[in-house]
Design an enzyme around this catalytic site. Structure first.
Site, PDB file in Angstrom:
ATOM      1  N   GLN B 236       0.830  -1.193   0.000  1.00  0.00           N
ATOM      2  CA  GLN B 236       0.000   0.000   0.000  1.00  0.00           C
ATOM      3  C   GLN B 236       0.870   1.251   0.000  1.00  0.00           C
ATOM      4  O   GLN B 236       0.369   2.357  -0.106  1.00  0.00           O
ATOM      5  CB  GLN B 236      -0.899   0.005   1.244  1.00  0.00           C
ATOM      6  CG  GLN B 236      -1.836  -1.186   1.321  1.00  0.00           C
ATOM      7  CD  GLN B 236      -2.665  -1.231   2.595  1.00  0.00           C
ATOM      8  OE1 GLN B 236      -2.799  -2.277   3.202  1.00  0.00           O
ATOM      9  NE2 GLN B 236      -3.242  -0.110   3.009  1.00  0.00           N
ATOM     10  N   ARG B 383      -8.392  -1.420   8.247  1.00  0.00           N
ATOM     11  CA  ARG B 383      -9.277  -0.399   7.674  1.00  0.00           C
ATOM     12  C   ARG B 383      -9.560   0.709   8.682  1.00  0.00           C
ATOM     13  O   ARG B 383     -10.708   0.987   9.030  1.00  0.00           O
ATOM     14  CB  ARG B 383     -10.587  -1.024   7.209  1.00  0.00           C
ATOM     15  CG  ARG B 383     -11.314  -0.116   6.210  1.00  0.00           C
ATOM     16  CD  ARG B 383     -12.588  -0.732   5.746  1.00  0.00           C
ATOM     17  NE  ARG B 383     -13.166   0.018   4.652  1.00  0.00           N
ATOM     18  CZ  ARG B 383     -13.653  -0.541   3.550  1.00  0.00           C
ATOM     19  NH1 ARG B 383     -13.604  -1.832   3.389  1.00  0.00           N
ATOM     20  NH2 ARG B 383     -14.193   0.194   2.619  1.00  0.00           N
ATOM     21  N   GLU B 753     -12.722   4.396   5.574  1.00  0.00           N
ATOM     22  CA  GLU B 753     -12.654   3.662   6.829  1.00  0.00           C
ATOM     23  C   GLU B 753     -13.805   3.939   7.773  1.00  0.00           C
ATOM     24  O   GLU B 753     -14.047   3.181   8.711  1.00  0.00           O
ATOM     25  CB  GLU B 753     -11.318   3.957   7.480  1.00  0.00           C
ATOM     26  CG  GLU B 753     -10.229   3.425   6.580  1.00  0.00           C
ATOM     27  CD  GLU B 753      -8.842   3.832   6.967  1.00  0.00           C
ATOM     28  OE1 GLU B 753      -8.720   4.721   7.820  1.00  0.00           O
ATOM     29  OE2 GLU B 753      -7.908   3.265   6.420  1.00  0.00           O
TER      30      GLU B 753
END
Lengths: 161, 801
Positions: B236, B383, B753
């Site tokens: 990521q 998340r 999120e």
């Protein structure tokens, strides 16, 4: 370690003959020998459905099928869904209804839904959810996948009238 | 001033901010043309697999690789001894600790990496793993963090022997990592002593796993001729990986090429650097061939970073009307055998101090102790923006506990405590400056749409009949979008993000970013921001990320930071383009710059609407008719260091019915109202919310990574680890309010999120609310049927009439 065996089968309408160790899994043959990398590996244990392909008219998890079991079989993968006229209604549906995010589960979802709609061409929401229970998605929460499959069902039903 | 028909047509044609355009990502994915790390295939590529520890805690007495090496097709078996001369047997973690790349004399958790086997194909590698003989001497394990600091506790990290200071200050025990304190302790304690009402609850947020559907992996290819290394990796944050690889390997960063191709979900799990990445790189350098390492599902769940595992003590003090006067939280954080938490460097407990939530609480104090246990390292944010979910969960639970103790309605107590719109920007007692929010408006809308009063009446009637129904509320506030760089960095690199845009002569464009999509739809939404800013249709703007050779440096995508940082960079880069375009347009129209005004996709001479130059015309002129003194071309770069974080919020309502004879929890209704500020693409936002809520549902209802006392992980496969299918997953209704962020260039706050952060509390509060009439104030997650049934049975609520 493992004996070699020659296996002949049809994938997406194309005839292939491969020589594979008898222990080789179908998903590896598809991905690594035939370069059909649309079929994904998510768990190696038949739980997630990312590796779903259509084998002789049934949805199977190709991570737990040996390639030798596919002798003379008809296999369909995500790469074989679109026809000469363009995208399959399911592919369209997933795009129109935002039925995918990271895309990793999508090929398995599409190929399973392809078979499911032949088993049940006009399913309601609950039937879709049950029919797709072998395929996990971590991104979408399934709500738009259900819509995408309904989209395709409606389009296919309209097309066949 | 109304918008003319012609203008509306041009706005529609742009496909900019606010439209629900279909995703640019989809065409490849629906046709099986994605390109994930495991799809990378290079000539001569070898395959790798790990030998892993069967013990939670053990000394390695010997490793015999001879049988494995004798197997035809095996190219190498690496152990810590092989990595030691290269000083690569240990690596730094993002949290300031070190982690063994391959176990060095002892293992500290089950499934720890012990040896790395490289072979011609993955089957041979797996065979060879079984042939590596490792002799262990088992040691006693600590799996209960409450015993980590016992005086006679086993030493988990002998490598830290004698070090009484860690990356975050003093260590008070050899199994202690850090103590982190924030807030005014004296004032908080004082309020607690005199407050008319106080409540206290022990709340555990269990250890779980983000578990993207694609596991982690890497392909490393070292080019000996040029001394260059290329790595495809499930990351990521590929730029950070490049920097880490350069620092570890000693290779010039310019000779390290890191590519994060398509990523099959991340959810925070793919932020850190794992031993598999390092080993595949070393193996490729040693063997001179490309080496692929892809973990399987069990390895992913067992050895790749977990989330949460916070044991929290929550306390609130309130006046007689239920207005909260102070909050006090203590956390015992179980970090496993190494501190591999993925937080900004200065934040050992992330942004847990958002735990005063949406409420105006004047005094607060937080203490977090991190400890080692014989479990998998991690503590990544599943998340969530760095422990925000834990902080949000503890306050959303505690406000319910307070309401119950005072006999107040759970919506009413929230309404009494919300920060009011006129209080923004709001300084929280724990150090944050909330940018904006409309908390009361959100909750009132949800209560009205769902007829909250009627739900409570229904619940009352059902309780009389012995039926179990719960109503859960969550009125959360998040903190996302790290930087600013002055307080947030990773390994010393400030947490800005970036956008670079080039407009081509014929009026289409390419823009590259330092973030990395894993399903968030960046190719779609970044193009929308740019379309609105530069007046070129989003369809004509290509978005690229993930290739560190071409993309500008950025800190990546996690913590809902892409829209607040890179999205802002896009807007500002777009404005730089527009400023130059204005100069060119003035030159072409032979007027002064100030005589021009921007109109959707063109500059118009004020008051003379037919005197205009479209962006397409200006783009062409930028390559042949720039005014004297202005360089040709139409490009811009923006590195955006946000002045503050953004504070998305939401009001969620969840209704559950619980079968009192089986313990099965059925979600009857879930209504999610989110406020993420300016909405870029409503279709994408809804998709993010559905997905985040489903993860929250999974967390509340079943996800856990339990260990037995010997350190065995019970539940590291999809046989045990709960991932809901379409059948269990609830249906969601979504709604929104719009309270723009005043400091973000387009007012957007980020949304990915929120549904996870807020959703967990809503599900949890709903289940516990079903037992409120029986005096229950808290039940730890997950709410599996078996555990819910036990609660029912213990409380005698399953009696048949």
């Amino acid at each position: 370690m493992s004996e070699q065996q020659t296996v002949g089968f049809t994938v997406n309408g194309e005839r292939h003959t491969v020589s594979v160790p008898t222990r080789e899994l179908l998903v590896h043959t598809l991905r690594e020998r035939l370069h059909l990398t649309g079929t994904h590996i998510g768990c190696d244990s038949s739980h997630c459905g990312a590796c779903t392909v259509d084998l002789n008219g049934r949805s199977v998890k190709s991570c737990t099928v040996l390639t030798v079991q596919a002798q003379n079989a008809e296999v369909l993968t995500v790469e074989g869904l679109a026809g000469p006229d363009g995208l399959h209604p399911l592919q369209e549906g997933f795009r129109e209804e935002h039925g995918l995010q990271c895309g990793f589960c999508t090929p398995g979802m599409l190929v399973r839904a392809y078979r499911f709609l032949q088993e049940n061409p006009d399913p309601d929401e609950d039937q879709i959810r049950t029919g797709m229970a072998g395929n996990l998605c971590r991104c979408t929460g399934y709500q738009n996948i259900v819509k995408a499959i309904r989209y395709a069902a409606e389009k296919q039903t309209a097309g066949s009238v | 001033m109304g918008i003319l028909e012609d203008q509306q047509a041009r706005i529609d044609q742009l496909g900019g901010i606010g439209c629900g355009r279909k995703r640019k990502e989809d065409a490849r994915f629906i046709q099986g043309k994605g390109n994930y790390v495991d799809d990378v295939k290079l000539p001569g590529m070898l395959h790798a697999d790990f030998v892993r520890s069967p013990y939670g805690h053990a000394r390695i007495k010997s490793i015999d690789t001879s049988k494995a090496l004798a197997l035809p097709g095996v190219r190498a078996v690496l152990t810590a001894k092989d990595l030691a001369p290269l000083k690569l047997h240990w690596m730094p973690t993002l949290a300031g600790d070190v982690q063994a790349v391959l176990a060095d004399e002892k293992v500290g958790f089950q499934y720890q990496e012990v040896a790395f086997v490289v072979a011609d194909d993955r089957y041979i590698a797996a065979d060879a793993v079984d042939l590596v003989k490792v002799e262990y001497e088992e040691l006693p394990s600590i799996t209960d963090p409450f015993h980590s600091m016992d005086p006679d506790a086993p030493v988990i990290r002998p490598d830290l022997d004698g070090k009484d200071t860690g990356a975050h200050g003093k260590r008070k025990h050899y199994n202690h990592i850090f103590t982190w304190e924030v807030g005014d302790k004296a004032e908080t304690d004082r309020v607690f002593e005199t407050a008319p009402v106080t409540v206290k609850e022990q709340i555990w947020y269990p250890r779980n796993h983000g578990m993207p559907l694609e596991t982690c992996g890497s392909v490393a290819s070292f080019d000996k001729v040029n001394g260059e290394l290329k790595v495809w990796v499930t990351s990521q944050a590929p730029h950070v990986v490049r920097t880490v690889v350069s620092l570890l390997s000693g290779l010039d960063e310019s000779k390290v090429h890191v590519v994060a191709p398509d990523i099959g979900g991340g959810f925070g799990v793919k932020v850190g650097v794992y031993p598999g990445y390092v080993c595949s790189i070393v193996a490729s350098i040693v063997l001179g061939k490309p080496v692929k390492w892809i973990e399987d599902r069990v390895e992913h769940l067992a050895a790749t970073a977990f989330g949460r595992d916070y044991h929290m003590t929550g306390e609130l003090a309130a006046d007689a009307d239920g207005r909260i006067q102070a909050a006090r939280f203590y956390v015992l954080a179980d970090h496993g055998a190494f501190d591999s938490c993925a937080d900004p460097t200065k934040w050992p407990a992330g942004f847990f101090n958002i735990c005063t939530g949406s409420y105006d609480i004047k005094a607060a104090h937080v203490t977090v102790d991190g400890v080692y246990t014989n479990k998998t390292p991690g503590g990544v944010s599943y998340r969530c923006s760095f422990r925000v979910t834990e902080g949000s969960y503890v306050i959303e639970r505690m406000i319910d506990v307070l309401a119950q103790k005072m006999g107040l309605d759970k919506a009413e107590i929230r309404l009494r405590n919300f920060i009011k719109p006129e209080q923004f920007p709001y300084q929280s007692a724990l150090g944050w400056e909330y940018d904006s929010g409309s908390y009361e408006a959100g909750l009132r809308k949800v209560m009205e749409v769902c007829d909250y009063a009627a739900l409570r009446r229904e619940q009352e009637e059902k309780r009389k009949r012995g039926e179990l129904m719960g109503i859960g509320l969550s009125t959360f506030t998040e903190i996302v979008g790290a930087g600013p760089t002055k307080i947030c960095d990773i390994l010393g690199v400030g947490m800005f993000d970036s956008c670079e845009i080039r407009i081509h002569p014929t009026g289409s464009a390419i823009a590259r970013f330092g973030t990395k999509d894993q399903g968030q739809s960046h190719r779609t939404t970044y193009a929308q921001i740019l379309a609105t800013e530069v007046g070129i249709p989003s369809e004509s703007i290509m978005i690229e990320e993930g290739d560190t050779d071409t993309a500008p440096y950025g800190l990546g995508t996690y913590g809902s930071r892409s829209t607040p940082t890179a999205g802002a960079a896009a807007a500002r880069a777009g404005r730089k383009i527009r400023a130059k375009a204005q100069k060119i347009a003035a030159h072409l129209l032979e007027v002064a710059e100030d005589d021009l005004e921007w109109d959707i996709d063109r500059f118009v001479v004020k008051g003379v609407p037919d005197q205009a130059k479209t962006m397409k015309e200006i783009a062409w002129a930028a390559y042949n008719r720039t005014p004297p003194g202005l360089e040709p071309g139409l490009e811009a770069v923006e590195y955006y260091d946000p002045p503050n974080m953004t504070y998305p919020s939401g009001a969620y309502l969840c209704v559950v019915d619980i079968d009192r004879h089986t313990g099965e929890v059925k979600v009857r209704r879930f209504y999610a109202l989110d406020d993420c500020g300016t909405r870029i693409n409503p279709m994408v936002i809804d998709g993010q919310i559905h997905g985040g809520l489903t993860e929250a549902f999974a967390v509340a209802m079943g996800q856990e990574l339990p260990y037995d006392k010997a350190g065995n992980l019970l539940g590291a496969s999809l046989l045990d680890y709960f991932v809901p299918t379409a059948v269990e997953t609830p249906r969601y209704e979504t709604d929104f309010t719009v309270t723009p962020s005043p400091h973000h260039p387009i007012g957007a706050k980020g949304v990915g999120e929120s549904p996870h952060v807020g959703g967990v509390s809503a599900f949890s509060n709903a289940v516990i609310d079903a037992f409120a009439h029986a005096g229950v104030t808290h039940l730890n997650m997950p709410y599996k049927s078996s555990t819910v049934w036990k609660t029912i049975h213990t409380l005698n609520l399953d009696q048949r009439a």
